[in-house]
Scaffold this motif. Sequence first.
Motif, PDB file in Angstrom:
ATOM      1  N   PRO A  61       0.713  -1.138  -0.100  1.00 13.63           N
ATOM      2  CA  PRO A  61      -0.054  -0.109   0.023  1.00 13.63           C
ATOM      3  C   PRO A  61       0.905   1.405   0.152  1.00 13.63           C
ATOM      4  N   VAL A  62       0.382   2.245  -0.803  1.00 17.66           N
ATOM      5  CA  VAL A  62       1.224   3.471  -0.844  1.00 17.66           C
ATOM      6  C   VAL A  62      -0.192   4.681  -0.544  1.00 17.66           C
ATOM      7  N   GLN A  63      -0.099   5.342   0.473  1.00 14.61           N
ATOM      8  CA  GLN A  63      -1.044   6.342   0.939  1.00 14.61           C
ATOM      9  C   GLN A  63      -1.084   7.768   0.105  1.00 14.61           C
ATOM     10  N   GLN A  64      -2.017   8.220   0.049  1.00 15.14           N
ATOM     11  CA  GLN A  64      -1.942   9.667  -0.446  1.00 15.14           C
ATOM     12  C   GLN A  64      -2.324  10.722   0.608  1.00 15.14           C
ATOM     13  N   ASN A  65      -1.636  11.857   0.392  1.00 22.78           N
ATOM     14  CA  ASN A  65      -1.702  12.871   1.250  1.00 22.78           C
ATOM     15  C   ASN A  65      -2.910  13.688   0.926  1.00 22.78           C
ATOM     16  N   ASP A  66      -3.008  14.871   2.043  1.00 17.91           N
ATOM     17  CA  ASP A  66      -4.215  15.671   1.511  1.00 17.91           C
ATOM     18  C   ASP A  66      -3.957  16.350   0.256  1.00 17.91           C
ATOM     19  N   GLN A  67      -2.954  16.424  -0.409  1.00 14.22           N
ATOM     20  CA  GLN A  67      -2.851  17.118  -1.903  1.00 14.22           C
ATOM     21  C   GLN A  67      -3.060  16.029  -2.966  1.00 14.22           C
ATOM     22  N   ASN A  68      -3.193  14.763  -2.392  1.00 16.71           N
ATOM     23  CA  ASN A  68      -3.284  13.582  -3.224  1.00 16.71           C
ATOM     24  C   ASN A  68      -2.137  13.170  -4.136  1.00 16.71           C
ATOM     25  N   ASN A  69      -1.043  13.567  -3.312  1.00 14.09           N
ATOM     26  CA  ASN A  69       0.344  13.264  -3.650  1.00 14.09           C
ATOM     27  C   ASN A  69       0.621  11.766  -2.794  1.00 14.09           C
ATOM     28  N   TYR A  70       1.399  10.770  -3.555  1.00 10.55           N
ATOM     29  CA  TYR A  70       1.652   9.531  -2.978  1.00 10.55           C
ATOM     30  C   TYR A  70       2.772   9.856  -1.897  1.00 10.55           C
ATOM     31  N   GLU A  71       2.745   9.231  -0.924  1.00 15.39           N
ATOM     32  CA  GLU A  71       3.447   9.159   0.131  1.00 15.39           C
ATOM     33  C   GLU A  71       4.376   8.002   0.302  1.00 15.39           C
ATOM     34  N   PHE A  72       5.505   7.780  -0.136  1.00 13.91           N
ATOM     35  CA  PHE A  72       6.444   6.483   0.037  1.00 13.91           C
ATOM     36  C   PHE A  72       7.045   6.373   1.110  1.00 13.91           C
ATOM     37  N   GLY A  73       6.995   7.335   2.042  1.00 18.01           N
ATOM     38  CA  GLY A  73       7.852   7.436   3.433  1.00 18.01           C
ATOM     39  C   GLY A  73       7.127   6.504   4.302  1.00 18.01           C
ATOM     40  N   SER A  74       5.881   6.273   4.043  1.00 19.02           N
ATOM     41  CA  SER A  74       5.237   5.453   5.277  1.00 19.02           C
ATOM     42  C   SER A  74       5.405   3.775   4.595  1.00 19.02           C
ATOM     43  N   THR A  75       5.719   3.516   3.400  1.00 15.99           N
ATOM     44  CA  THR A  75       5.793   2.248   2.891  1.00 15.99           C
ATOM     45  C   THR A  75       6.985   1.482   3.467  1.00 15.99           C
ATOM     46  N   ASN A  76       6.696   0.194   3.815  1.00 13.95           N
ATOM     47  CA  ASN A  76       7.681  -0.482   4.509  1.00 13.95           C
ATOM     48  C   ASN A  76       8.647  -1.164   3.376  1.00 13.95           C
ATOM     49  N   LEU A  77      10.057  -0.947   3.702  1.00 15.77           N
ATOM     50  CA  LEU A  77      11.159  -1.302   2.699  1.00 15.77           C
ATOM     51  C   LEU A  77      11.073  -2.929   2.552  1.00 15.77           C
ATOM     52  N   ALA A  78      10.873  -3.707   3.761  1.00 11.67           N
ATOM     53  CA  ALA A  78      10.896  -5.003   3.548  1.00 11.67           C
ATOM     54  C   ALA A  78       9.880  -5.507   2.485  1.00 11.67           C
ATOM     55  N   GLN A  79       8.627  -4.912   2.557  1.00  9.84           N
ATOM     56  CA  GLN A  79       7.300  -5.193   1.744  1.00  9.84           C
ATOM     57  C   GLN A  79       7.682  -5.004   0.243  1.00  9.84           C
ATOM     58  N   ILE A  80       8.547  -3.961   0.237  1.00  6.83           N
ATOM     59  CA  ILE A  80       8.592  -3.465  -1.243  1.00  6.83           C
ATOM     60  C   ILE A  80       9.796  -4.650  -1.749  1.00  6.83           C
ATOM     61  N   GLU A  81      10.751  -4.849  -1.160  1.00  9.73           N
ATOM     62  CA  GLU A  81      11.795  -6.010  -1.496  1.00  9.73           C
ATOM     63  C   GLU A  81      11.157  -7.209  -1.789  1.00  9.73           C
ATOM     64  N   THR A  82      10.346  -7.719  -0.828  1.00 11.01           N
ATOM     65  CA  THR A  82       9.691  -9.066  -1.023  1.00 11.01           C
ATOM     66  C   THR A  82       8.994  -9.020  -2.278  1.00 11.01           C
ATOM     67  N   ALA A  83       8.001  -7.874  -2.486  1.00  8.75           N
ATOM     68  CA  ALA A  83       7.233  -7.870  -3.631  1.00  8.75           C
ATOM     69  C   ALA A  83       7.970  -7.756  -4.836  1.00  8.75           C
ATOM     70  N   ILE A  84       9.063  -6.859  -4.842  1.00  9.45           N
ATOM     71  CA  ILE A  84       9.903  -6.921  -6.254  1.00  9.45           C
ATOM     72  C   ILE A  84      10.563  -8.156  -6.568  1.00  9.45           C
ATOM     73  N   ASN A  85      11.071  -8.913  -5.289  1.00  8.29           N
ATOM     74  CA  ASN A  85      11.779 -10.321  -5.564  1.00  8.29           C
ATOM     75  C   ASN A  85      10.698 -10.973  -6.227  1.00  8.29           C
ATOM     76  N   MET A  86       9.355 -11.243  -5.707  1.00  8.62           N
ATOM     77  CA  MET A  86       8.546 -12.064  -6.308  1.00  8.62           C
ATOM     78  C   MET A  86       8.464 -12.003  -7.717  1.00  8.62           C
ATOM     79  N   VAL A  87       8.237 -10.734  -8.287  1.00  7.91           N
ATOM     80  CA  VAL A  87       8.395 -10.499  -9.519  1.00  7.91           C
ATOM     81  C   VAL A  87       9.594 -10.779 -10.477  1.00  7.91           C
TER      82      VAL A  87
END
Length: 105
Positions: A61-87
Amino acid sequence: GTGNATACSLTVQDLFNKSSCSWSSCGWNDVYQPVPIPNTIRFIAMSGWYYTFNSLAPRVPVQQNDQNNYEFGSTNLAQIETAINMVCNEPWSSVLSPDKFRPGN
């Protein structure tokens, strides 16, 4: 496209290795890229990162802020690495069917 996430990662790291740049400034893969703005100006751009990220890690999940911009700071790096490794561990023929990696499939 071999289904080897480690080899994929090393290839990408080599492409973005700026220490081997033959020019005054490189984008990636030793391709000259002029500096678009002076270093004194603060400029941040994301371009199509969200869409690329969403294709590689659709279940992260990637959250949007009040200006509808995506906030990658709240994203868990381990989740990202796992998902990309899966692909990256999939053979290229499988990656050509992107719906396989979408939620609910």
